[in-house]
Design an enzyme around this catalytic site. Structure first.
Site, short mmCIF file in Angstrom:
data_model
loop_
_atom_site.label_atom_id
_atom_site.label_comp_id
_atom_site.label_asym_id
_atom_site.label_seq_id
_atom_site.Cartn_x
_atom_site.Cartn_y
_atom_site.Cartn_z
N HIS A 1 0.98 -1.56 0.38
CA HIS A 1 -0.33 -0.33 0.12
C HIS A 1 0.79 1.37 -0.08
O HIS A 1 2.29 1.69 1.04
CB HIS A 1 -0.62 -0.24 0.82
CG HIS A 1 -2.07 1.24 1.59
ND1 HIS A 1 -3.12 1.68 0.58
CD2 HIS A 1 -1.71 2.28 1.75
CE1 HIS A 1 -3.37 2.25 0.56
NE2 HIS A 1 -2.61 3.11 1.55
N ASP B 1 -15.40 2.23 7.80
CA ASP B 1 -14.39 3.56 6.85
C ASP B 1 -14.68 4.02 5.96
O ASP B 1 -14.43 5.41 5.37
CB ASP B 1 -12.62 2.55 6.62
CG ASP B 1 -12.11 3.35 5.86
OD1 ASP B 1 -11.42 4.38 6.54
OD2 ASP B 1 -11.51 3.00 4.32
N ARG C 1 -13.83 12.51 6.45
CA ARG C 1 -12.78 13.33 6.93
C ARG C 1 -12.63 14.24 5.91
O ARG C 1 -12.01 15.43 6.00
CB ARG C 1 -11.99 12.70 7.05
CG ARG C 1 -12.04 11.51 8.53
CD ARG C 1 -10.93 10.71 8.26
NE ARG C 1 -9.65 9.96 8.35
CZ ARG C 1 -8.60 9.95 7.28
NH1 ARG C 1 -9.20 8.58 6.75
NH2 ARG C 1 -7.16 10.25 6.70
N SER D 1 -7.82 3.73 8.94
CA SER D 1 -8.44 3.54 7.69
C SER D 1 -7.68 2.92 6.80
O SER D 1 -7.73 1.95 6.04
CB SER D 1 -8.83 5.04 7.35
OG SER D 1 -8.92 5.13 5.71
N LYS E 1 -8.23 -2.06 6.38
CA LYS E 1 -9.50 -2.62 4.41
C LYS E 1 -7.84 -3.94 4.61
O LYS E 1 -8.16 -4.73 3.72
CB LYS E 1 -8.85 -1.13 4.17
CG LYS E 1 -10.23 -0.34 3.82
CD LYS E 1 -9.98 0.35 2.82
CE LYS E 1 -9.32 0.96 2.70
NZ LYS E 1 -8.80 2.55 3.23
#
Length: 427
Positions: A86, A165, A172, A187, A191
């Site tokens: 990620h 989320d 947000r 967040s 996931k």
């Protein structure tokens, strides 16, 4: 689920600097997901978290509550070890595109759940949707089948994965609380843990084109996410990487896909190749495949074969021509000298203004739009040389983009001070 709470009491507790209890966190995340805590109440709590922070225990529990709000994928039927990556987002950051098939071609399975771009940062799904026919939506059965057969899938997260989320992320974005490290970390990790991967490599960007502008905040975010991964039984490592300059020479959607295909063909910009190989080695080590050689898989064409299979499995045509913009404008050097810097944020804003990005999640993107870099920091130029190409379908977008792009390129008398691409490793 406990019902002995009121949202205002939880908000006040965090506003006053108190540590929220496990029961308070479980209740408020669940109640918000179900709609019994209103958006304005969660907005107030998010702001309190931004200003007051959270303890490691609070962040871990918040992340667990987000995971518990939905499904958790079971990848136990996948015969290969699983590893995912990620990135916290940047400009020209197309690394997921060559990296996913590369790691899969070396024997791991890569369950890559990706997102869309917003503002100056590009989104992997937007880039891949420039490939004719390619689909971002894959149901759970097809997701597992593709992992088993191809070893690689890049797709949107399903609606059942961490729904808390999804709601909180949108909130947000419009309440000035995106920068809260506890909320960023929970967040991302909710996931990634919910997707069921066995190992995770985080690419935490640092610099003007990143959310984390300085190395101290990037380090704090990386350590927080690594700890969350370890606590959940997912082997997790983070690299802090430079995002003061765009990655590669293409910033946009289709042009980043084209550059990724260059890398898979054994070419491509040196920095994109370097980071792709470094992240691949980290993922393969984490997956228990330390002897795999990603450089060999690039050179042999094995990674390209997996790319083609991955694109076809999601309805795409790997041989189809990519979209091109109707208009091309150039930005030229105003003086002789050396390119001392190319500000990633300004280049990203220019690409966004040309139509490559979006201001709101529901906005469309132009697949052919973007900025092509014709020089890089350290290159010598003469007055009048082309330094950037601006590509767009709408000529009315050029003036604002040109203003931003021209300010991104700084030409001086001496070369730039070298910044390593990979700045730190945190495990």
């Amino acid at each position: 689920m406990s019902t002995g709470f009121a949202a205002v009491d939880v908000i006040r507790a965090k506003r006053d600097g108190q540590t929220l209890t496990d029961a308070q966190i479980d209740w408020v995340v669940d109640a918000y997901t179900r709609g019994t805590v209103a958006d304005e109440q969660m907005s107030a709590l998010a702001m309190a978290i931004l200003l007051r922070g959270m303890t490691p225990g609070e962040i871990a529990r918040w992340t667990a509550a987000m995971i518990a709000s939905g499904d958790r994928l079971d990848l136990s039927t996948v015969p290969r070890p699983t590893a995912d990556k990620h990135s916290t987002g940047g400009v020209g950051d197309k690394i997921t595109l060559p990296l996913t098939p590369l790691v899969a071609s070396c024997g791991a399975a890569v369950p890559q759940l990706s997102g869309r771009g917003l503002g100056h940062t590009g989104g992997t799904l937007d880039k891949l949707e420039s490939v004719p026919g390619w689909r971002a939506t894959v149901d759970n059965a097809a997701f597992l089948r593709q992992l088993q057969e191809v070893g690689a899938v890049i797709c949107a997260a399903g609606a059942g994965l961490a729904p808390a989320d999804r709601k909180l992320y949108a909130l947000r974005d419009v309440t000035g609380t995106v920068e809260a490290i506890p909320l960023i970390a929970s967040s991302i990790m909710s996931k990634k843990i919910a997707e069921g991967t066995g190992a995770l490599v985080l690419d935490v960007k640092v610099g003007s084109g990143a959310f984390m502008k300085d190395i101290d905040s990037a380090r704090e975010l990386a350590r927080t996410m690594v700890r969350l991964g370890h606590d959940s039984g997912v082997y997790t490592v983070a690299l802090l990487t430079d995002m003061s300059t765009p990655l590669g020479c293409a910033v946009g959607n289709a042009i980043e896909v084209a550059e990724s295909i260059e890398v898979l063909s054994g070419g491509g910009p040196a920095d994109v190749v370097e980071l792709t190989l470094r992240l691949a080695r980290e993922m393969l080590d984490a997956a228990g495949l330390p002897d795999a050689d990603p450089a060999k898989a690039l050179a042999s064409g094995a990674a390209m074969d997996t790319w083609r299979s991955m694109i076809k499995a999601q309805g795409g045509d790997p041989d189809a021509a990519l979209p091109t913009a109707r208009e091309t404008e150039t930005v030229r050097a105003e003086r002789d000298g050396v390119v001392t810097s190319m500000d990633a944020y300004r280049i990203g804003v220019a690409a966004w203004r040309l139509g490559a990005g979006r201001a709101r999640k529901e906005d469309p993107v132009s697949f052919g739009a973007g900025v092509q870099l014709r020089v890089r920091p350290g290159d010598r130029v003469r007055a009048g040389d082309v330094v950037l190409e601006l590509r767009t379908d709408d000529p009315h977008r050029v003036a604002a983009a040109r203003e931003e792009a021209a300010r991104a390129v700084v030409i001086g008398d001496a070369g730039p001070a070298g910044t390593p691409l990979v700045m730190e490793r945190i495990a």
